[in-house]
Design a protein around this motif. Sequence first.
Motif, PDB file in Angstrom:
ATOM      1  N   TRP A 246       0.667  -1.141  -0.003  1.00  0.00           N
ATOM      2  CA  TRP A 246       0.044  -0.035  -0.054  1.00  0.00           C
ATOM      3  C   TRP A 246       0.741   1.267   0.167  1.00  0.00           C
ATOM      4  CZ3 TRP A 246       0.844   3.679   3.875  1.00  0.00           C
ATOM      5  CH2 TRP A 246       1.316   2.898   4.810  1.00  0.00           C
ATOM      6  N   ALA A 247       2.038   1.074   0.506  1.00  0.00           N
ATOM      7  CA  ALA A 247       2.819   2.391   0.648  1.00  0.00           C
ATOM      8  C   ALA A 247       3.345   2.737  -0.594  1.00  0.00           C
ATOM      9  CB  ALA A 247       3.855   2.192   1.639  1.00  0.00           C
ATOM     10  N   LEU A 248       3.653   1.640  -1.746  1.00  0.00           N
ATOM     11  CA  LEU A 248       4.268   1.960  -2.787  1.00  0.00           C
ATOM     12  C   LEU A 248       2.938   2.591  -3.648  1.00  0.00           C
ATOM     13  CD1 LEU A 248       5.993  -1.311  -3.980  1.00  0.00           C
ATOM     14  CD2 LEU A 248       6.945   1.000  -3.327  1.00  0.00           C
ATOM     15  N   ALA A 249       1.792   2.013  -3.352  1.00  0.00           N
ATOM     16  CA  ALA A 249       0.465   2.603  -4.073  1.00  0.00           C
ATOM     17  C   ALA A 249       0.504   4.186  -3.740  1.00  0.00           C
ATOM     18  CB  ALA A 249      -0.772   2.035  -3.515  1.00  0.00           C
ATOM     19  N   HIS A 250       0.718   4.553  -2.422  1.00  0.00           N
ATOM     20  CA  HIS A 250       0.693   5.986  -2.064  1.00  0.00           C
ATOM     21  C   HIS A 250       1.779   7.059  -2.803  1.00  0.00           C
ATOM     22  CE1 HIS A 250       0.162   9.259   1.330  1.00  0.00           C
ATOM     23  NE2 HIS A 250      -0.046   9.583   0.167  1.00  0.00           N
ATOM     24  N   ARG A 251       2.806   6.055  -2.905  1.00  0.00           N
ATOM     25  CA  ARG A 251       4.012   6.853  -3.623  1.00  0.00           C
ATOM     26  C   ARG A 251       3.776   6.993  -5.074  1.00  0.00           C
ATOM     27  NH1 ARG A 251       6.134   4.658   0.947  1.00  0.00           N
ATOM     28  NH2 ARG A 251       8.209   5.121   1.739  1.00  0.00           N
ATOM     29  N   LEU A 252       2.934   6.088  -5.596  1.00  0.00           N
ATOM     30  CA  LEU A 252       2.718   6.133  -7.040  1.00  0.00           C
ATOM     31  C   LEU A 252       1.596   7.321  -7.131  1.00  0.00           C
ATOM     32  CD1 LEU A 252       2.014   5.013  -9.745  1.00  0.00           C
ATOM     33  CD2 LEU A 252       0.487   3.367  -8.898  1.00  0.00           C
TER      34      LEU A 252
ATOM     35  N   ARG B 117       8.549   8.168 -13.759  1.00  0.00           N
ATOM     36  CA  ARG B 117       8.931   7.720 -12.526  1.00  0.00           C
ATOM     37  C   ARG B 117       7.721   7.064 -11.843  1.00  0.00           C
ATOM     38  NH1 ARG B 117      12.507   9.516  -8.522  1.00  0.00           N
ATOM     39  NH2 ARG B 117      12.705   8.208  -6.634  1.00  0.00           N
ATOM     40  N   ALA B 118       6.488   7.512 -12.053  1.00  0.00           N
ATOM     41  CA  ALA B 118       5.370   7.115 -11.570  1.00  0.00           C
ATOM     42  C   ALA B 118       5.232   5.705 -12.050  1.00  0.00           C
ATOM     43  CB  ALA B 118       3.942   7.883 -12.080  1.00  0.00           C
ATOM     44  N   TYR B 119       5.529   5.336 -13.382  1.00  0.00           N
ATOM     45  CA  TYR B 119       5.535   4.052 -14.144  1.00  0.00           C
ATOM     46  C   TYR B 119       6.406   3.129 -13.314  1.00  0.00           C
ATOM     47  CZ  TYR B 119       5.724   0.593 -17.703  1.00  0.00           C
ATOM     48  OH  TYR B 119       5.598  -0.591 -18.441  1.00  0.00           O
ATOM     49  N   ARG B 120       7.840   3.607 -13.133  1.00  0.00           N
ATOM     50  CA  ARG B 120       8.361   2.927 -12.019  1.00  0.00           C
ATOM     51  C   ARG B 120       7.825   2.411 -10.688  1.00  0.00           C
ATOM     52  NH1 ARG B 120      13.888   5.394  -9.608  1.00  0.00           N
ATOM     53  NH2 ARG B 120      14.100   6.140 -11.768  1.00  0.00           N
ATOM     54  N   LEU B 121       6.995   3.072 -10.032  1.00  0.00           N
ATOM     55  CA  LEU B 121       6.261   2.842  -8.894  1.00  0.00           C
ATOM     56  C   LEU B 121       5.404   1.670  -9.282  1.00  0.00           C
ATOM     57  CD1 LEU B 121       6.729   3.761  -5.863  1.00  0.00           C
ATOM     58  CD2 LEU B 121       8.119   5.325  -7.611  1.00  0.00           C
ATOM     59  N   TYR B 122       4.625   2.007 -10.499  1.00  0.00           N
ATOM     60  CA  TYR B 122       3.616   0.934 -10.542  1.00  0.00           C
ATOM     61  C   TYR B 122       4.327  -0.423 -10.909  1.00  0.00           C
ATOM     62  CZ  TYR B 122      -0.709  -0.736 -12.790  1.00  0.00           C
ATOM     63  OH  TYR B 122      -1.791  -1.455 -13.224  1.00  0.00           O
ATOM     64  N   ARG B 123       5.329  -0.455 -11.742  1.00  0.00           N
ATOM     65  CA  ARG B 123       6.022  -1.616 -11.695  1.00  0.00           C
ATOM     66  C   ARG B 123       6.721  -2.349 -10.540  1.00  0.00           C
ATOM     67  NH1 ARG B 123       7.477  -3.322 -17.037  1.00  0.00           N
ATOM     68  NH2 ARG B 123       8.904  -4.799 -15.841  1.00  0.00           N
ATOM     69  N   ASN B 124       7.036  -1.610  -9.918  1.00  0.00           N
ATOM     70  CA  ASN B 124       7.307  -2.284  -8.314  1.00  0.00           C
ATOM     71  C   ASN B 124       6.211  -2.748  -7.818  1.00  0.00           C
ATOM     72  OD1 ASN B 124       9.934  -0.967  -8.853  1.00  0.00           O
ATOM     73  ND2 ASN B 124       9.877   0.539  -7.308  1.00  0.00           N
ATOM     74  N   LEU B 125       5.101  -2.287  -7.703  1.00  0.00           N
ATOM     75  CA  LEU B 125       3.760  -2.485  -7.159  1.00  0.00           C
ATOM     76  C   LEU B 125       3.558  -3.947  -7.680  1.00  0.00           C
ATOM     77  CD1 LEU B 125       1.636  -2.148  -5.010  1.00  0.00           C
ATOM     78  CD2 LEU B 125       0.421  -0.629  -7.057  1.00  0.00           C
ATOM     79  N   LEU B 126       3.498  -3.898  -9.018  1.00  0.00           N
ATOM     80  CA  LEU B 126       3.280  -5.225  -9.576  1.00  0.00           C
ATOM     81  C   LEU B 126       4.402  -6.309  -9.419  1.00  0.00           C
ATOM     82  CD1 LEU B 126       1.004  -3.283 -11.142  1.00  0.00           C
ATOM     83  CD2 LEU B 126       1.168  -4.560 -12.998  1.00  0.00           C
ATOM     84  N   GLY B 127       5.495  -5.860  -9.501  1.00  0.00           N
ATOM     85  CA  GLY B 127       6.748  -6.666  -9.734  1.00  0.00           C
ATOM     86  C   GLY B 127       6.982  -7.248  -8.374  1.00  0.00           C
ATOM     87  N   THR B 128       6.602  -6.396  -7.104  1.00  0.00           N
ATOM     88  CA  THR B 128       7.235  -6.840  -6.057  1.00  0.00           C
ATOM     89  C   THR B 128       6.268  -7.021  -4.797  1.00  0.00           C
ATOM     90  OG1 THR B 128       8.082  -4.800  -5.176  1.00  0.00           O
ATOM     91  CG2 THR B 128       9.505  -5.585  -6.537  1.00  0.00           C
ATOM     92  N   ARG B 129       5.226  -6.431  -4.762  1.00  0.00           N
ATOM     93  CA  ARG B 129       4.089  -6.526  -3.906  1.00  0.00           C
ATOM     94  C   ARG B 129       2.897  -7.167  -4.339  1.00  0.00           C
ATOM     95  NH1 ARG B 129       6.698  -6.639   0.883  1.00  0.00           N
ATOM     96  NH2 ARG B 129       8.367  -5.060   1.095  1.00  0.00           N
TER      97      ARG B 129
ATOM     98  N   GLY C 130      -5.298   1.416  -4.179  1.00  0.00           N
ATOM     99  CA  GLY C 130      -4.478   2.566  -4.303  1.00  0.00           C
ATOM    100  C   GLY C 130      -3.543   2.322  -5.552  1.00  0.00           C
ATOM    101  N   GLY C 131      -3.328   1.238  -5.909  1.00  0.00           N
ATOM    102  CA  GLY C 131      -2.699   0.978  -7.285  1.00  0.00           C
ATOM    103  C   GLY C 131      -3.811   1.531  -8.443  1.00  0.00           C
ATOM    104  N   THR C 132      -5.061   1.143  -8.586  1.00  0.00           N
ATOM    105  CA  THR C 132      -6.040   1.492  -9.500  1.00  0.00           C
ATOM    106  C   THR C 132      -5.990   3.033  -9.500  1.00  0.00           C
ATOM    107  OG1 THR C 132      -7.217  -0.684  -9.327  1.00  0.00           O
ATOM    108  CG2 THR C 132      -8.481   1.378  -9.836  1.00  0.00           C
ATOM    109  N   SER C 133      -6.099   3.607  -8.228  1.00  0.00           N
ATOM    110  CA  SER C 133      -6.076   4.979  -8.230  1.00  0.00           C
ATOM    111  C   SER C 133      -5.007   5.874  -8.725  1.00  0.00           C
ATOM    112  CB  SER C 133      -6.376   5.433  -6.628  1.00  0.00           C
ATOM    113  OG  SER C 133      -6.050   6.970  -6.349  1.00  0.00           O
ATOM    114  N   GLY C 134      -3.835   5.405  -8.534  1.00  0.00           N
ATOM    115  CA  GLY C 134      -2.488   5.619  -9.124  1.00  0.00           C
ATOM    116  C   GLY C 134      -2.636   5.894 -10.551  1.00  0.00           C
ATOM    117  N   VAL C 135      -3.039   4.565 -11.252  1.00  0.00           N
ATOM    118  CA  VAL C 135      -2.931   4.609 -12.631  1.00  0.00           C
ATOM    119  C   VAL C 135      -3.880   5.575 -13.145  1.00  0.00           C
ATOM    120  CG1 VAL C 135      -3.766   3.351 -14.746  1.00  0.00           C
ATOM    121  CG2 VAL C 135      -2.327   2.239 -12.802  1.00  0.00           C
ATOM    122  N   ALA C 136      -5.084   5.846 -12.624  1.00  0.00           N
ATOM    123  CA  ALA C 136      -6.215   6.817 -12.928  1.00  0.00           C
ATOM    124  C   ALA C 136      -5.639   8.272 -12.852  1.00  0.00           C
ATOM    125  CB  ALA C 136      -7.280   6.581 -11.952  1.00  0.00           C
ATOM    126  N   GLU C 137      -4.708   8.286 -11.721  1.00  0.00           N
ATOM    127  CA  GLU C 137      -3.889   9.734 -11.693  1.00  0.00           C
ATOM    128  C   GLU C 137      -3.168   9.833 -12.850  1.00  0.00           C
ATOM    129  OE1 GLU C 137      -4.586  13.192  -9.022  1.00  0.00           O
ATOM    130  OE2 GLU C 137      -5.557  11.287  -9.114  1.00  0.00           O
TER     131      GLU C 137
END
Length: 875
Positions: A600-606, A617-629, A648-655
Amino acid sequence: MELRLRYGRPAPDSEEGWEKYSIPIGCSYIGGNVFGGTDYERIQITENSLENPDWLGGLTSFADIIISFMDPQGPIKGYERGLDLDNSLAYVRYSAGDIKIEREYFASYPDRAIAGCIRSSDPVSFRVDLRIPFITEEEHRKKRGKVSSCGSEIVMKGVMEAFNVRFEGRLRVFSDGAVTVEGDGLRINGSQNTSFVFCCGTNYERRPEVFLEKENTKKLRDFDPHEKVMGFIDAACSRSYTELKERHISDYRELFGRVKLELGETEVPEMMTDELLKSYGEGGKSSYLEVLYFQFGRYLLISSSRPGGLPANLQGVWNCHDRSPWGSGYWHNINVQMNYWPAFVTNLSETFEAYRDFYEAFRPAAEEYAREYILKTVPENYTDEPGGCGWTIGTGNYAYTVSGPGGHSGPGTGGLTSKLFWEAYAFTGSREKLRTVAYPALLAMAKHLLKVVRNYDGLYLSVFSASPEQIIANNWSNPVQYYHTVGCAFDQQMIYENGSDLLRCVSILGEENIPEEDMPVIRELREQIGKYDPVQVGWSGQIKEYREEQFYGEVGEFQHRHISQLVGLYPGTLITRETPAWLDAAKTTLNYRSDRSTGWALAHRLNAWARTGDGNRAYRLYRNLLGTRTLPNLWDTHPPFQIDGNLGGTSGVAEMLIQSHEGYIVPIPCIPDAWARGSYEGLVARGGFEIGARWDGGCVNRLSVRSLAGNVCRIRIPGIAKACIPFEHAVPGDDRIEFGTKAGETYVISDIPAFEKRPVPKEVSAGEELKLKWNFDGPVSVWRAADSSPDYEKIAEYAEGGCFEDRDFDFSKYETVTYKITRADAEDSSAEGACVTLNHATSARRLRYRYLVRQLNLVCEDEDPEEIERHLPKN
C-alpha cells in the motif's frame, strides 16, 4: 478487450494457497474464495460482521463450502481456472478422463447470494458439505455451531460469544441427479447439471447503538437471523440459475463496464496470469497485465463495497483466518481512505455509499470521542454543547467499535477521512451531494479541528501531533515508541485541507444559505486558516515531516512506509503546480523516502509521483507494485494481503491518466514513455464530467466530455486552442479552453495538435557563494525560493554559459534557499527543471547528521543502507 485472470493448476488448500492463489468473488454482503480443486472444491466464505473484539482476533472466517467428487476420476487434462473480470464469474474447466467438467461461481449483489453450477459431459456423483470453521470453547471468544441437512438444503447455525453474534447460513441444491441426505451433508448421484445457492446473515445491524454501547454483549439486539436468511434464500431460489446469473452480470456490468482502458495489447496473453506476473517482475513487459491490474482493483471495490453492506476493510470482504491480520479493521490513518481513492475517478461513486452509511452509524460515538479528546488534550477549548466538539476518528476501527486519535497518529486522521466526503461532491458536481454529504461532514470535522490547536507564537498548531506510525530512534521494542510532538506536517496539512474544503463549500452554496448557527465556526476558521503553516521546507530541500527537523530524516525512519508529510500533495490539494517550490520539495522528499516499501505504501508513492507529473517515475512505482508486492492471484501484499494496495494502485493509474484537482481537467498529465499510445473511456473529473481520451506519441489527439451535472468545463492541454472544437467556448490561453455544458450532453474535441517534448535541464549544483553551475545546451531561466516559500521568484532569464552567480541575495537572513533552472522559454516555474537547495550547516553539523541517520536506521529490515548513504551530505 477481454479481461481474464487464468491459472493452470488449483490453489493449494492452505492459508498460503488462500492468500496467494485462490480467486476472490464478492457482493459486499458476502465474500468467497474459490480454490478450484479437482478431487474436491473449496469455497471459503467471509461475512464482515462475524467478528470478535480486535484483541481477540477480530474478523473470523464464516464458512467453507466443500464439493467432494465421489467417482474415481481419470487423469486430469486441459485444466484451467480463472476469473472473467468483464462478467465477475469465476470458473474451473478440465477433463477427468473422458468426462469434461466445468464449474462456475459468482456472488450476486441484487440477490445477496453466492451461486454456483457444476456441469459435466457425463453423469458424475459428488457430495456437498457446509462447514463452520474455528469452533472453539476458548475463554471470551467461544464459538459454537452445528450443521444439519434436510431435503436439498444444508443449514449452519451458531453464535459467537464475545459480541453475541448469531449467525446462519443456508445452501440449497438443484440437480438433474438424485439428491439425498448423507449425514449433515448432501450426496448428488448421476448429475450432469447441478447448481446451488448460498445465503447467510447475522444479527448485526449498522446502528449508532452498536458503537455507543460499551458492554460488548449488549451491542447487538438478541434476535435469530433465521427469518432474514430464509427471506434471502427463498427470494434467490425463486429464480432459475440462469436468471440469477443474468441479474448478477447486468448489475455488475452496469458499474464495471463504465471504464475502458487500452495501453497497447488487446489480446489475452497465452501465459497464465501467475507466469505473466513472474515474467513482469523479472523485467518483462505487459501492458495487458498493467490494464488487468487496474481493472482488477475496480472489480475488488465493486465486490467488497456496495450500498447496504459494510465498507471494504483492510482485506475487503475476504478472510480465511480465525484471527485475521489486524483484525480486518478499518484503519483510518491512510488505509480505509486509500480503499476509496479510486471510487470517484474510476466511475464507481456508488461504492462509497457503504462507507458513508458506516460513518452515519458511528458518528454519535465519534462525537463522544471528540469531546473526550478535547477535554483531555486541549481542555480550554472544551464545550459540553451537543456536537460542539465535532467528530473525530482514530486509526483502529471495526464493525463494532471506533476510536479517537492518539498513539501513533494525530487528529489529522479526521481530516484525511473528511476529504472523502468533499471528493464525493467534487467528482459528481451535485449540489445536493454538497449540501447533504460534504458540507455536514466537513463542518462537524472543522468544529473538532478548530479545537485541537493552540496558538503558539501566532501559529495554530495541533497540541498533540503524531505522524502516522513514525517511531523514536527506530526503536521497534515492545511496546514500540511512537514519536509525539506539536504541529507535525500530517496534522497541520489535514487540518488545513478540511478547513479549505469547508470554505469552498460555503463559497459554492453561498453564505446567505448557510445556517446562522454555523457561522461562528466559519468565522473562526477564516481567522485560523492562514496560520496553520502546513508546509515547511527543510535543509535538505524536503517537505519537513516535523517542525523540529532540519535535515531530512533526523526523526524516525529514513525510508518509512508512510509519506504522511505529503498528504497535502495526495490526496490533498495543498501542493500543486500553483505552489511550484513546494512541489519540487515534495519530489525531493519522495526521492529520500525511496521507491521501496510495502504494497500500500508503494501505491501511495505512485499517486504522489503521478501528482508531480513525472510519468516515467510514476510508472517505475507501478512496476514495483506489480513486480514486488503483488501475489499470483493479483492481490496486494503488505505483507500479508491488504486490499488497500490494490485499490491505491488502481487510483494511481487513474491519476496518471487524468487529473482535475487544480481547477481544470488535464488528460494524461503523467503519461510514461511505455504508454505512448492508448485510450480510455469513462474516467471521471471533478465538476461532474465523464472523460474519454485517445493519444499517440504521448499527445492527446481526441477528447470526449460527457457532462453529468451541467457545470462549466475547463480543460488544459498544450495547443488545445488550435483543435477542432465544434461548439461555443472561451480560450483563456493556448493550452486552455472552457465552455458551459448541459447535463447529459457529450462534447467532442478532435484534431488536437501534437506538441514536441523538448529536453530540459536535469542537474544543477551550487556552492556556498551562491554560484550555480549546470550542463544544458541552451539558455535557461533561473528561479529562487527562500525558506518555505511556495513559489519561486525569477532572478535571471536567458542565462547562458552554464553558470550564474546570485549576487543580490542576502542568504544570511534565511535558513535555506532553493534554486531552480528551467528552459528559458518555460511558461512559469512549475515547468520541469533541475533544483538544488543550500543551507548554512557546517561540516561538523553535516557529519553529526550522517552519524545520526546511520544510528537511527540500524535495526530496521525495511531500510536500504546503500540508498540511505547515497542521500546523505558529503563532507
